[in-house]
Scaffold this motif. Structure first.
Motif, mmCIF file in Angstrom:
data_model
loop_
_atom_site.group_PDB
_atom_site.id
_atom_site.type_symbol
_atom_site.label_atom_id
_atom_site.label_comp_id
_atom_site.label_asym_id
_atom_site.label_seq_id
_atom_site.Cartn_x
_atom_site.Cartn_y
_atom_site.Cartn_z
ATOM 1 N N THR A 48 0.825 -1.223 0.000
ATOM 2 C CA THR A 48 0.000 0.000 0.000
ATOM 3 C C THR A 48 0.854 1.266 0.000
ATOM 4 O OG1 THR A 48 -0.253 0.230 2.399
ATOM 5 C CG2 THR A 48 -1.782 -1.261 1.276
ATOM 6 N N GLY A 49 2.122 1.120 -0.316
ATOM 7 C CA GLY A 49 2.973 2.299 -0.453
ATOM 8 C C GLY A 49 2.784 2.957 -1.811
ATOM 9 N N ASP A 50 3.665 3.871 -2.125
ATOM 10 C CA ASP A 50 3.567 4.595 -3.395
ATOM 11 C C ASP A 50 4.924 5.202 -3.714
ATOM 12 O OD1 ASP A 50 3.731 6.879 -1.728
ATOM 13 O OD2 ASP A 50 1.564 6.919 -1.502
ATOM 14 N N SER A 63 1.475 14.528 3.083
ATOM 15 C CA SER A 63 1.809 13.329 3.839
ATOM 16 C C SER A 63 3.313 13.121 3.918
ATOM 17 C CB SER A 63 1.181 12.114 3.174
ATOM 18 O OG SER A 63 1.700 11.971 1.875
ATOM 19 N N PRO A 64 3.766 12.499 5.006
ATOM 20 C CA PRO A 64 5.178 12.135 5.074
ATOM 21 C C PRO A 64 5.448 10.969 4.146
ATOM 22 C CG PRO A 64 3.990 11.262 6.962
ATOM 23 C CD PRO A 64 2.999 12.062 6.158
ATOM 24 N N TRP A 66 7.081 7.127 3.256
ATOM 25 C CA TRP A 66 6.992 5.862 4.007
ATOM 26 C C TRP A 66 8.367 5.345 4.425
ATOM 27 C CZ3 TRP A 66 9.365 2.069 1.152
ATOM 28 C CH2 TRP A 66 9.389 2.230 -0.232
ATOM 29 N N ARG A 214 -7.788 -5.211 5.192
ATOM 30 C CA ARG A 214 -6.668 -4.549 5.890
ATOM 31 C C ARG A 214 -6.536 -5.068 7.318
ATOM 32 N NH1 ARG A 214 -1.887 -2.264 4.630
ATOM 33 N NH2 ARG A 214 -1.474 -0.323 5.731
ATOM 34 N N ARG A 222 2.065 -7.570 12.192
ATOM 35 C CA ARG A 222 2.558 -7.259 13.535
ATOM 36 C C ARG A 222 2.776 -8.579 14.297
ATOM 37 N NH1 ARG A 222 2.531 -1.488 12.623
ATOM 38 N NH2 ARG A 222 3.150 -1.265 14.784
ATOM 39 N N ALA A 251 -9.466 -2.253 22.919
ATOM 40 C CA ALA A 251 -8.605 -1.231 22.296
ATOM 41 C C ALA A 251 -7.979 -1.765 21.011
ATOM 42 C CB ALA A 251 -7.519 -0.793 23.278
ATOM 43 N N ARG A 266 -7.653 5.950 1.569
ATOM 44 C CA ARG A 266 -6.563 6.334 0.666
ATOM 45 C C ARG A 266 -6.259 5.303 -0.420
ATOM 46 N NH1 ARG A 266 -1.547 3.927 1.472
ATOM 47 N NH2 ARG A 266 -1.278 2.811 3.438
ATOM 48 N N LEU A 343 9.557 -1.243 7.754
ATOM 49 C CA LEU A 343 9.168 0.162 7.584
ATOM 50 C C LEU A 343 9.454 0.976 8.839
ATOM 51 C CD1 LEU A 343 5.721 -0.596 5.944
ATOM 52 C CD2 LEU A 343 7.594 0.621 4.813
ATOM 53 N N ILE A 344 9.276 0.334 10.001
ATOM 54 C CA ILE A 344 9.331 1.080 11.267
ATOM 55 C C ILE A 344 10.764 1.270 11.770
ATOM 56 C CG2 ILE A 344 8.635 0.982 13.703
ATOM 57 C CD1 ILE A 344 6.146 -0.638 12.715
HETATM 58 C C1 LIG Z 1 -1.306 9.511 3.593
HETATM 59 C C2 LIG Z 1 -0.575 8.282 3.973
HETATM 60 O O1 LIG Z 1 -0.968 7.582 4.829
HETATM 61 S S1 LIG Z 1 0.836 7.882 3.124
HETATM 62 C C3 LIG Z 1 1.181 6.240 3.552
HETATM 63 C C4 LIG Z 1 1.875 5.604 2.457
HETATM 64 N N1 LIG Z 1 1.875 4.203 2.629
HETATM 65 C C5 LIG Z 1 2.543 3.589 3.597
HETATM 66 O O2 LIG Z 1 3.198 4.191 4.380
HETATM 67 C C6 LIG Z 1 2.429 2.112 3.639
HETATM 68 C C7 LIG Z 1 3.253 1.578 4.663
HETATM 69 N N2 LIG Z 1 2.847 2.029 6.008
HETATM 70 C C8 LIG Z 1 2.187 1.225 6.864
HETATM 71 O O3 LIG Z 1 1.845 0.129 6.525
HETATM 72 C C9 LIG Z 1 1.890 1.725 8.247
HETATM 73 O O4 LIG Z 1 1.446 3.051 8.186
HETATM 74 C C10 LIG Z 1 3.046 1.651 9.231
HETATM 75 C C11 LIG Z 1 3.691 0.306 9.217
HETATM 76 C C12 LIG Z 1 4.107 2.655 8.891
HETATM 77 C C13 LIG Z 1 2.416 1.958 10.597
HETATM 78 O O5 LIG Z 1 3.289 1.717 11.607
HETATM 79 P P1 LIG Z 1 3.269 2.401 13.028
HETATM 80 O O6 LIG Z 1 3.992 3.687 12.970
HETATM 81 O O7 LIG Z 1 3.737 1.373 13.996
HETATM 82 O O8 LIG Z 1 1.792 2.754 13.310
HETATM 83 P P2 LIG Z 1 0.767 1.944 14.258
HETATM 84 O O9 LIG Z 1 0.445 0.636 13.679
HETATM 85 O O10 LIG Z 1 1.212 2.008 15.652
HETATM 86 O O11 LIG Z 1 -0.543 2.834 14.112
HETATM 87 C C14 LIG Z 1 -0.602 4.145 14.602
HETATM 88 C C15 LIG Z 1 -2.011 4.665 14.428
HETATM 89 O O12 LIG Z 1 -2.910 3.862 15.175
HETATM 90 C C16 LIG Z 1 -3.705 4.721 15.974
HETATM 91 N N3 LIG Z 1 -4.103 4.019 17.176
HETATM 92 C C17 LIG Z 1 -3.307 3.516 18.145
HETATM 93 N N4 LIG Z 1 -4.088 2.949 19.109
HETATM 94 C C18 LIG Z 1 -5.368 3.086 18.732
HETATM 95 C C19 LIG Z 1 -6.626 2.715 19.298
HETATM 96 N N5 LIG Z 1 -6.718 2.075 20.480
HETATM 97 N N6 LIG Z 1 -7.757 3.021 18.615
HETATM 98 C C20 LIG Z 1 -7.681 3.670 17.425
HETATM 99 N N7 LIG Z 1 -6.522 4.045 16.825
HETATM 100 C C21 LIG Z 1 -5.388 3.751 17.496
HETATM 101 C C22 LIG Z 1 -2.803 5.903 16.264
HETATM 102 O O13 LIG Z 1 -3.547 7.022 16.660
HETATM 103 C C23 LIG Z 1 -2.122 6.085 14.927
HETATM 104 O O14 LIG Z 1 -2.962 6.797 14.084
HETATM 105 P P3 LIG Z 1 -2.388 7.571 12.788
HETATM 106 O O15 LIG Z 1 -1.539 6.598 12.024
HETATM 107 O O16 LIG Z 1 -3.594 7.978 12.035
HETATM 108 O O17 LIG Z 1 -1.577 8.716 13.314
#
Ligand SMILES: CC(=O)SCCNC(=O)CCNC(=O)[C@H](O)C(C)(C)COP(=O)(O)OP(=O)(O)OC[C@H]1O[C@@H](n2cnc3c(N)ncnc32)[C@H](O)[C@@H]1OP(=O)(O)O
Ligand SMILES: N[C@@H](CCO)C(=O)O
Length: 362
Positions: A48-50, A63-64, A66, A214, A222, A251, A266, A343-344
């Motif tokens: 799901t990246g780009d 957006s930041p 990835w 998803r 994870r 949660a 998205r 990614l992380i």
């Molecule tokens: C616009 C865009 O998004 S560009 C993205 C481009 N594509 C990509 O990045 C694809 C690859 N990225 C990914 O797959 C994921 O985003 C990852 C792997 C980077 C996420 O990894 P992590 O940083 O560990 O995020 P994590 O899984 O902890 O999720 C955090 C989110 O969960 C939310 N969250 C955490 N706990 C809870 C909860 N109990 N209830 C609801 N939401 C929650 C956080 O608020 C946070 O929200 P946000 O992402 O909207 O800010």
């Protein structure tokens, strides 16, 4: 630099049959191509990246990226030295030709979009580089589905790839990976709003199916321990399932709901299907005498990286890849996060990529 650009690549014939006319690929670049043309790094995104590897102020992106810290002055990939290219994959929904693009009749392809393989995606990238006047790449790097394209590059174009860095990936999609994909595909296809893939003219979108896909996928990205340590049996604030009846959520359920909604906002469900099937198609050994023989022809200096807790692309698959490659270094990311660790864990990834780029071919 950064900022999305587009290349029109003409007609492509696809591996499994079918033709895509007027293929368009969206891409971004950082740095400059040097005179020798030998400083190109191709970065391959995951499912799901780009093309937006790195976010930059003023580049027109809210957006930041990835892999935000990967390309930076003094960083693992310094744009003063390297010319970085990242494209959105064929079949995607971030600017490249995919199921939501117009077919020749002007309507979105939808259900008519052909089956695309990882090899087709690499063929499109090859056309893109040809169009940019680039004959060889100093390095191709990618994780997960991006790692599939990286290794396909090294196998398909052995004389044109100097280094290949594959993270959290596999030489061929395993039965387990295909199995995890199946309920995801069914979740989308069984959503009534999916309408066989022809939902673009409707005011309904298969968000429920895509969100369910998803959720299933995210759990596999994870680890059991991370989820338990992070969420345990906590109820989402004000939604205790033991008190709130039907409307209660743990949660961890709320967390999955969040990721489902975020992706549905998205990403296009048809692209999710097309790209998932492309991942299932992945087998570097197909029609090449098997995985060992195919990998045996790679000439790139390879770096094969796994995440120790990855349950979807377990380290044994990287071991297999490494063992079959003529020149390969094996690296390990230590992470609590499982597959998403690629990614992380940007510091570890950055160190590994920097070292691979500094290594000269023997
Ligand atoms: C616009 C865009 O998004 S560009 C993205 C481009 N594509 C990509 O990045 C694809 C690859 N990225 C990914 O797959 C994921 O985003 C990852 C792997 C980077 C996420 O990894 P992590 O940083 O560990 O995020 P994590 O899984 O902890 O999720 C955090 C989110 O969960 C939310 N969250 C955490 N706990 C809870 C909860 N109990 N209830 C609801 N939401 C929650 C956080 O608020 C946070 O929200 P946000 O992402 O909207 O800010
Ligand atoms: N979380 C990543 C993992 C896929 O390998 C993605 O959504 O692209």
């Amino acid at each position: 630099m950064g900022g999305r650009q587009f290349a029109h690549l003409g007609t492509m014939e696809l591996e499994r049959g079918g033709v895509l006319p007027d293929v368009r690929i969206a891409y971004e670049t950082w740095g400059r191509l040097n005179e020798a043309g030998d400083n190109v790094i191709l970065v391959e995104h995951a499912l799901t990246g780009d093309s937006h590897v790195v976010g930059e102020a003023g580049a027109g992106h809210a957006s930041p990226g990835w892999w935000n810290s990967l390309v930076a002055a003094g960083g693992p990939v310094d744009p003063d030295a390297w010319f970085v290219i990242a494209s959105n994959v064929l079949g995607g929904c971030q600017g490249s030709t995919g199921p939501s693009s117009p077919a020749p009749d002007g309507r979105p392809w939808g259900s008519r979009f052909p089956y695309v393989t990882v090899r087709d995606q690499v063929a499109a990238e090859r056309l893109l580089l040809d169009r940019l006047g680039i004959a060889r790449v100093a390095a191709v790097v990618g994780g997960s589905m991006g790692g599939m394209r990286a290794i396909e590059w090294a196998v398909t174009h052995p004389d044109d790839v100097d280094r290949c860095i594959v993270l959290a990936s596999t030489p061929s999609a395993t039965a387990d990976q295909i199995a995890w994909c199946q309920p995801q595909l069914l979740a989308i296809r069984q959503d009534p709003a999916f309408a066989g893939g022809d939902y673009y003219a409707s005011d309904r979108r298969p968000d429920a199916g895509l969100g369910l896909a998803r959720r299933i996928a995210h759990i596999t990205y994870r680890t059991e321990t991370e989820l338990d340590e992070r969420f345990g049996r906590e109820a989402q604030l004000g939604e205790d399932p033991l008190r709130a009846g039907d409307r209660g959520r743990f949660a961890v359920e709320s967390y999955l709901d969040h990721h489902a909604g975020k992706l549905a906002r998205r990403f296009d469900a048809n692209s999710y299907v097309v790209l998932t099937e492309a991942m299932n198609s992945h087998d570097v050994g197909r029609d090449r005498g098997g995985v060992q023989r195919a990998l045996g022809r790679v000439r790139a200096d390879c770096t094969v990286v796994s995440v120790d807790t990855d349950r979807l692309y377990p380290p044994r698959l990287s071991d297999e890849l490494h063992a079959a490659l003529p020149v390969s270094r094996r690296e390990h990311i230590v992470s609590d996060f499982g597959h998403d660790g690629f990614l992380i864990e940007e510091d570890q990834v950055g160190r590994i990529i920097r070292a691979a780029l500094e290594r000269r071919r023997s």
